[in-house]
Structure formats: structure tokens, C-alpha cells
Design an enzyme around this catalytic site. Sequence first.
Site, PDB file in Angstrom:
ATOM      1  N   ASP A  82      13.815  -3.052  14.144  1.00  0.00           N
ATOM      2  CA  ASP A  82      14.801  -2.317  13.325  1.00  0.00           C
ATOM      3  C   ASP A  82      14.379  -0.915  13.327  1.00  0.00           C
ATOM      4  OD1 ASP A  82      17.157  -1.534  12.143  1.00  0.00           O
ATOM      5  OD2 ASP A  82      16.550  -2.347  10.208  1.00  0.00           O
ATOM      6  N   GLU A 108       0.900  -1.085   0.083  1.00  0.00           N
ATOM      7  CA  GLU A 108       0.148   0.084   0.043  1.00  0.00           C
ATOM      8  C   GLU A 108       0.826   1.330   0.036  1.00  0.00           C
ATOM      9  OE1 GLU A 108      -3.412   1.965   2.928  1.00  0.00           O
ATOM     10  OE2 GLU A 108      -2.005   0.186   4.049  1.00  0.00           O
ATOM     11  N   TRP A 109       0.389   2.298  -0.919  1.00  0.00           N
ATOM     12  CA  TRP A 109       1.211   3.514  -0.845  1.00  0.00           C
ATOM     13  C   TRP A 109       0.803   4.448   0.319  1.00  0.00           C
ATOM     14  CZ3 TRP A 109       5.320   5.734  -2.766  1.00  0.00           C
ATOM     15  CH2 TRP A 109       5.438   7.136  -2.905  1.00  0.00           C
ATOM     16  N   LEU A 110       1.654   4.847   1.251  1.00  0.00           N
ATOM     17  CA  LEU A 110       1.244   5.623   2.401  1.00  0.00           C
ATOM     18  C   LEU A 110       2.324   6.572   2.249  1.00  0.00           C
ATOM     19  CD1 LEU A 110       0.553   2.919   5.052  1.00  0.00           C
ATOM     20  CD2 LEU A 110      -1.332   4.191   3.748  1.00  0.00           C
TER      21      LEU A 110
END
Length: 284
Positions: free
Chosen positions: A191, A89-91
Site C-alpha cells: 500500500d 516504536e516512535w520514529l
Amino acid sequence: MSTDPILDTLLQQAGLPEAADLQGLGGGCINDAFRVALVDDTTVFLKRHRSPPTGFFEAEAAGLAAMLASDSVRVPRVLAVAEEGLLLEWLSGSPGPGFAEELGAQLAGMHRTTDTAFGFSCDNFCGLTPQPNPRMDDGHAFFGEARLLHQGRLARDQGLLGSADMTSLERIAARLPEWIPVQPASLIHGDLWGGNVHAGPDGEPVLIDPAAHYGWAEADLAMTTLFGRQPTAFYEAYAAHSELAPDWEERIPLYNLYHLLNHLNLFGGGYAGSVRAVLRRFGS
């Protein structure tokens, strides 16, 4: 528009239309990253590696799924995964008001997701370094063996650490119960340096690129201090929504020794001095 065979495979797997535009993104040191505009005017995110370790992207997808299931901090939804790439998903956005406080509260919420054992459902990676996740009841044994000594052996085998260094590291692993209190096995990012904290379209916190597993929450928090701290409001909000011990910062060097060893393995001898400073302090 046929742009890339890896992308085409992932789009087909996700049941999405073909790409109209592929824009490379900077900032990554391990994978190639792209903003992909589709012919239906939606946007997705592609991570790609031409020769990744076996299971590399599948393991990241599993970590993202576990974090998503915790219903805490936002992470990109996995749209498709293959051996050489991951479609997400593009966020993207700019941090909104109260971003640091929101991130602290949400991270505390994710850390409240616990398991009966340390480790994870699969082995994964911290960067490109294999990260074993054996299921273990003892958090000190898990951190000592699967984190510190694992990284130390990799560094020794590359000629980056000597026998005296390993002796010090073995002493530290054996003495962890003296310094680190018993903690539950919490779902952690694994991380959590500043580069893996992003903002979503509504200004909300988003975490990316996890090395997720069930470990010590304090270790996750310690990583936020390694390459520049989060704002004070973040730590205050985290403490307000958790049972964070007031002396947790005393243990930061021990937790971050894992990540210093990992950077030594990934990027070479420039990190040897930082590693040896911790070995001298705790392993003599």
C-alpha cells in the site's frame, strides 16, 4: 496516569511504564493515532480502533515483522499488539539529504527478499478491506483472483460495479499473462502511496501501515505513482539497485486497478470513473 484501557493493556504487555501524556495525531482516515509520552521520558506510538475487523492489528504486526526481517528499509518495531490497538516504536524526523535515493535503493533491497510462492503467512487488510493471501505458485493467478477479482466482487456486492464491469474485469484477470511478465514473489509493502513514506529521527526513510505480502515488485512501485509520484531520483536509484524492466510503467494501470477498486470499496462511487477507464482500456 491511567489514560485509556487499550493503551494500558499494550503498555503492560510491552513491559513499559505508564503514560504521562497522550497527544492525538491527525492525518489518519481509518485508525486513531497518538503520540504517547511515558513517565520515563520515552515516547511510543499508539494506533487504535474501537471495532476493527478480527485480526486487523495482528496482521499489520506480522507485515511489519516481515519487513523488519528483510533488513532493508526501516519500519517501526512492534512493541505490543492487541485486538483493538498496536503499540509501535516512535520514529519521527525530517527527510535528510539523499532521502529519495536512499528510499529507492532500500525498497529495491526489500524486493530482493523473495519466497517460493505468492501470498503471505496470514490474510491481512488494505485499509479496512480484507486482503486474502493464499499461497499460490502462479503470480498471474494470484493477482487476478486474490487481488482484482476479490475487490471486484466486493464492489459488485455493494452495487458499485455492474455485470458488464465484472465481465471486463474477468477478461483482464484472464489476460494478465499477455501484459505482465513473469516476476518472482517479492516481499512488498502492498500500500505504498506517499502517505506511508515517513522520515525517521536521523532523516532516514521509514515505511508505515503496510499491507505486506509476497507479490510483484512492479506492483509496489506502481502504487508510488497513484496519488503523486516520488521524485525522479527515487526511481533512478531503484532501477540502479534492481533488475527493473525499462517498460514497467506501461503496466502501471493494471497494477493500480487493484488500489482503485479498493478505494471504490472503501470510499464509494467517486472512484468508479477511474476504475471504468481501466476496464475499458484493457477489458474490452
